[in-house]
Design a protein around this motif. Structure first.
Motif, mmCIF file in Angstrom:
data_model
loop_
_atom_site.group_PDB
_atom_site.id
_atom_site.type_symbol
_atom_site.label_atom_id
_atom_site.label_comp_id
_atom_site.label_asym_id
_atom_site.label_seq_id
_atom_site.Cartn_x
_atom_site.Cartn_y
_atom_site.Cartn_z
ATOM 1 N N ARG A 91 31.120 -3.991 35.031
ATOM 2 C CA ARG A 91 31.296 -2.333 33.932
ATOM 3 C C ARG A 91 29.510 -1.571 33.748
ATOM 4 N NH1 ARG A 91 32.888 2.694 32.838
ATOM 5 N NH2 ARG A 91 31.873 3.268 30.383
ATOM 6 N N PHE A 92 28.781 -1.014 34.142
ATOM 7 C CA PHE A 92 27.614 -0.279 33.749
ATOM 8 C C PHE A 92 27.526 0.145 32.285
ATOM 9 C CE2 PHE A 92 23.806 2.324 33.099
ATOM 10 C CZ PHE A 92 22.549 1.574 32.782
ATOM 11 N N GLU A 93 26.551 -1.232 31.840
ATOM 12 C CA GLU A 93 26.534 -1.194 30.361
ATOM 13 C C GLU A 93 24.814 -1.971 30.155
ATOM 14 O OE1 GLU A 93 27.752 0.070 27.641
ATOM 15 O OE2 GLU A 93 29.683 0.198 28.337
ATOM 16 N N PRO A 94 23.903 -0.594 29.612
ATOM 17 C CA PRO A 94 22.723 -1.413 29.599
ATOM 18 C C PRO A 94 22.743 -2.908 29.008
ATOM 19 C CG PRO A 94 22.285 0.925 28.375
ATOM 20 C CD PRO A 94 24.001 0.481 29.065
ATOM 21 N N ALA A 95 23.187 -2.832 28.048
ATOM 22 C CA ALA A 95 23.872 -4.414 27.011
ATOM 23 C C ALA A 95 23.920 -5.238 27.964
ATOM 24 C CB ALA A 95 24.205 -4.603 25.903
ATOM 25 N N PRO A 134 17.182 11.781 43.061
ATOM 26 C CA PRO A 134 15.922 12.042 42.788
ATOM 27 C C PRO A 134 15.492 11.016 41.169
ATOM 28 C CG PRO A 134 16.754 14.013 42.735
ATOM 29 C CD PRO A 134 17.422 12.790 42.997
ATOM 30 N N LEU A 135 14.990 10.151 41.264
ATOM 31 C CA LEU A 135 14.388 9.488 39.779
ATOM 32 C C LEU A 135 13.259 10.605 39.224
ATOM 33 C CD1 LEU A 135 14.480 6.596 38.288
ATOM 34 C CD2 LEU A 135 12.379 7.019 39.503
ATOM 35 N N PRO A 136 13.493 10.961 38.273
ATOM 36 C CA PRO A 136 11.996 11.592 37.552
ATOM 37 C C PRO A 136 11.125 11.316 37.396
ATOM 38 C CG PRO A 136 14.387 11.784 36.350
ATOM 39 C CD PRO A 136 14.562 11.312 36.894
ATOM 40 N N ALA A 137 9.821 11.781 37.762
ATOM 41 C CA ALA A 137 9.004 10.810 37.711
ATOM 42 C C ALA A 137 8.129 10.466 36.215
ATOM 43 C CB ALA A 137 7.525 11.519 38.572
ATOM 44 N N GLU A 138 9.083 11.689 35.169
ATOM 45 C CA GLU A 138 8.396 10.901 33.849
ATOM 46 C C GLU A 138 9.339 9.915 33.592
ATOM 47 O OE1 GLU A 138 10.671 14.433 34.541
ATOM 48 O OE2 GLU A 138 8.934 13.820 35.646
ATOM 49 N N LEU A 139 10.607 9.378 33.859
ATOM 50 C CA LEU A 139 11.500 8.674 33.952
ATOM 51 C C LEU A 139 11.270 7.069 34.499
ATOM 52 C CD1 LEU A 139 13.680 7.118 32.646
ATOM 53 C CD2 LEU A 139 15.498 8.040 34.600
ATOM 54 N N HIS A 140 10.747 6.995 35.965
ATOM 55 C CA HIS A 140 10.043 6.146 36.224
ATOM 56 C C HIS A 140 8.839 5.848 35.165
ATOM 57 C CE1 HIS A 140 6.500 4.417 38.730
ATOM 58 N NE2 HIS A 140 7.114 3.815 39.532
ATOM 59 N N ASP A 141 7.644 7.043 34.558
ATOM 60 C CA ASP A 141 6.642 6.796 33.908
ATOM 61 C C ASP A 141 6.826 5.476 32.694
ATOM 62 O OD1 ASP A 141 4.975 7.235 35.970
ATOM 63 O OD2 ASP A 141 4.459 8.891 35.071
ATOM 64 N N ALA A 142 8.140 6.449 31.742
ATOM 65 C CA ALA A 142 8.385 5.712 30.451
ATOM 66 C C ALA A 142 8.328 4.153 31.171
ATOM 67 C CB ALA A 142 9.808 6.413 30.065
ATOM 68 N N VAL A 143 9.157 4.273 31.991
ATOM 69 C CA VAL A 143 9.903 2.631 32.198
ATOM 70 C C VAL A 143 8.648 1.572 32.305
ATOM 71 C CG1 VAL A 143 11.842 1.134 33.776
ATOM 72 C CG2 VAL A 143 11.971 3.612 32.879
ATOM 73 N N HIS A 146 17.703 6.020 33.067
ATOM 74 C CA HIS A 146 18.438 6.995 31.889
ATOM 75 C C HIS A 146 19.160 6.100 31.009
ATOM 76 C CE1 HIS A 146 18.646 10.886 29.411
ATOM 77 N NE2 HIS A 146 19.916 10.074 29.112
ATOM 78 N N ARG A 147 19.638 5.673 31.147
ATOM 79 C CA ARG A 147 20.723 5.485 29.702
ATOM 80 C C ARG A 147 20.105 4.155 29.614
ATOM 81 N NH1 ARG A 147 27.631 5.568 30.815
ATOM 82 N NH2 ARG A 147 27.290 7.657 31.334
ATOM 83 N N LEU A 148 19.516 3.145 30.202
ATOM 84 C CA LEU A 148 18.085 2.209 30.340
ATOM 85 C C LEU A 148 17.194 2.424 29.106
ATOM 86 C CD1 LEU A 148 19.174 0.459 33.285
ATOM 87 C CD2 LEU A 148 18.685 -1.212 30.887
ATOM 88 N N ALA A 149 17.015 3.572 29.295
ATOM 89 C CA ALA A 149 15.445 3.542 28.783
ATOM 90 C C ALA A 149 16.286 4.522 27.469
ATOM 91 C CB ALA A 149 15.145 4.735 29.927
ATOM 92 N N THR A 150 17.532 5.024 27.236
ATOM 93 C CA THR A 150 17.910 5.790 26.178
ATOM 94 C C THR A 150 18.469 4.397 25.083
ATOM 95 O OG1 THR A 150 19.263 6.658 27.146
ATOM 96 C CG2 THR A 150 17.383 8.185 26.370
ATOM 97 N N SER A 151 18.345 3.665 25.285
ATOM 98 C CA SER A 151 19.035 1.671 24.785
ATOM 99 C C SER A 151 18.810 1.359 24.024
ATOM 100 C CB SER A 151 20.222 1.302 26.189
ATOM 101 O OG SER A 151 19.593 0.652 26.658
ATOM 102 N N PRO A 152 18.683 0.403 23.535
ATOM 103 C CA PRO A 152 18.117 -0.620 22.622
ATOM 104 C C PRO A 152 17.158 -1.774 23.637
ATOM 105 C CG PRO A 152 19.542 -0.464 21.649
ATOM 106 C CD PRO A 152 20.005 0.208 23.077
#
Ligand code: MCA
Ligand code: AMP
Length: 496
Positions: free
Chosen positions: A237-241, A285-294, A262-268
């Protein structure tokens, strides 16, 4: 007509490497050659600590194929598979292909009604399901195949490259689902293309948290691993942890849909991605902002790629060389991309290559419509090429909502709602969502003056019996009239 300038395949190949996209002949041909050369190699690991080696996988799949034979199934027969990721499911799937069956994967979220529609089109002789109650009218078994007789000796790996391996249903737009028939050659070509392009080696371990009923998890994650002679860690099951733990346990690659990033980026747990050799995004589509934030927070440059059920993988940002946020990159080895003549510089993306399917099951008209007169597949996606030949996807000509990487056809949801007596008219559309990419919204014209709160409850109940949860409208809007053109076509962009 603009064609992506040649030769871009070389951008994906290590220096001096030629792409043999047919190596192995068929999927089992490629896999079993790997298994025989490294019998002790680890192929599958589970988060519960189970390890399956190549030699074990060979034996397990041979025994499972023996069960299909003992149950009276014959090569060429079709079977539905709809179950969560497990070693048993992978074994049942690989065994089916080794025995020469054609697999029809189905979303585990499908209601019994949706599964029955699919079966009515594909005529399967067996369904492999987590919950056998979901297909009351079919012979069923669980993924361990315990419902089938004890194995009998049977010939294996006799399929040919042009034989069908998968029939994947893509659309309910015309009421009836459409099954894309993918041959062994189609799937093998794409698996080799991404193996080469992404430098996938036997040392790699993929953290696989995608469902095994779509091309992303099955045709890219599983097939790619086996063709590369690599291993995978099945994350149920996908979970960031869970992804961070998988990386700690040695995963070198992760494939996800943008919602997962997105879920990874908003998780610890985002930092967990840091040690990966490669993180790939696709299906939406992967938003460019999400790419850059990661990238800023982890150094990980997510590699975005583009594919479709009918074509498997098409275009990818390069492994070596610039990965450009907001673009899907350059055509993969074997693939040619061109843009149909269009207005304003944005036009439909057309493709050809050994990965492109031959047609839809029993649908000559739909198949003819899907290809141009000179045999290129019309993707229904709109794009432009930048000066270096990188493809940018600018929208869709087809009516499709992509939510969390799952496709929802507005017409299917509209037809389901229209059957409810309190619905006078209805239109369904996707609205932008940071988490899901798009969210399904229903615009309903009530048949009579009613309390809309009660109507919302009624329609929610109605959908629950007929549609998988991800297809159900998350937002309801009450309107006086659905905007349509003179031909009665819904003008979705005019919806409030
Ligand atoms: C779950 N829900 C969804 C979705 N998934 N709603 C809309 N869109 C979705 N994709 C619902 C659940 O039923 C639940 O409803 C509520 O949302 C919250 O569920 P949650 O537990 O948060 O969701 P999840 O189980 O964690 O699933 C999210 C997910 C999943 C992990 C992102 O959707 C997923 O695995 N997506 C990947 C799909 C994929 O592999 N696509 C590839 C196809 P309620 O609250 O009512 O109970 S495209 C393809 O193959 C081509 C070739 C390509 O290019 O890759
Ligand atoms: P499916 O029919 O489920 O295989 O979904 C394929 C569709 O997903 C494509 O036609 C595109 O519209 C979309 N898609 C896949 N990858 C990407 C991507 N990287 N960017 C934008 N759209 C994508």
């Amino acid at each position: 007509m603009t064609a992506s300038p040649a030769p871009h395949w070389s951008a994906h190949l290590p220096p001096g490497v030629e792409a043999d996209l047919g190596s192995g002949g068929t999927l089992p041909g490629a896999w079993t050659a790997r298994w025989a050369s490294e019998p002790g190699a680890q192929v599958i690991a589970t988060t519960a600590g189970r390890i399956v080696t190549a030699a074990e996988l060979e034996q397990l799949t041979a025994a499972a194929a023996g069960r299909y034979a003992a149950a009276g199934l014959a090569p060429g027969d079709r079977i539905i598979m709809s179950a969560g990721p497990s070693v048993e499911l992978v074994v049942a799937y690989l065994a089916a292909l080794r025995y020469g069956l054609t697999v029809v994967p189905a979303n585990t979220a499908y209601t019994a009604v949706e599964l029955a529609n699919l079966a009515a089109d594909a005529h399967p002789v067996l369904a492999v399901l987590d919950d056998p109650g979901r297909a009351p009218d079919l012979p069923v078994t669980t993924p361990d195949l315990a419902g089938l007789p004890r194995p009998q000796a049977t010939p294996l790996d006799r399929v040919e490259s042009a034989d069908p391996a998968l029939i994947v249903y893509t659309s309910g737009t015309t009421g009836r689902p459409k099954g894309a028939v993918l041959s062994h050659a189609n799937l093998l070509a794409s698996a080799h293309a991404v193996r080469l392009a992404w430098r996938w080696t036997p040392e790699d371990r993929l953290a696989l948290a995608l469902p095994l009923f779509h091309i992303h998890g099955l045709g890219v994650g599983l097939h790619g691993t086996l063709v590369a002679g690599a291993s995978l860690l099945l994350v149920p099951r996908f979970e960031p942890a869970a992804i961070a733990t998988a990386v700690e346990d040695g995963a070198t690659m992760f494939f996800g849909v943008p919602t997962m990033y997105h879920r990874l980026a908003t998780s610890p747990h985002l930092d967990g991605l840091r040690p990966l050799r490669l993180a790939v995004s696709g299906s939406a589509p992967l938003p460019a902002e999400l790419h850059d934030a990661v990238r800023e927070r982890t150094g990980q440059r997510i590699l975005e790629r583009y594919g479709m059920t009918e074509t498997v993988m098409l275009v990818s940002n390069p492994y070596d060389g610039p990965r450009r946020p907001g673009t899907v990159g350059l055509p993969l080895p074997g693939v040619s991309v061109r843009l149909a003549p269009g207005e304003g510089g944005v036009s439909e993306i057309e493709v050809t290559g050994p990965n492109v399917f031959g047609g839809y099951l029993d649908r000559p008209a739909a198949t003819a419509e899907a290809f141009t007169a000179d045999g290129w597949f019309r993707t229904g996606d709109l794009g432009v090429l930048d000066d270096d030949g990188y493809l940018l996807i600018k929208g869709r000509a087809k009516e499709l909502i992509i939510t969390g990487g799952y496709n929802v056809y507005p017409r299917e949801v509209e037809e389901t709602l229209r059957l409810h007596p309190a619905v006078g008219d209805v239109a369904v559309a996707g609205v932008p969502s940071t988490e899901w990419g798009e969210t399904v919204v229903a615009y309903v014209v009530p048949a009579d003056a009613v309390d809309t709160a009660t109507l919302e409850d009624d329609l929610t109940q109605w959908c629950a019996g007929l549609l998988a949860p991800y297809k159900r409208p998350r937002v309801w809007r009450w309107i006086d009239m659905v905007p349509r053109n003179a031909l009665g076509k819904v003008l979705r962009h005019e919806l409030p």
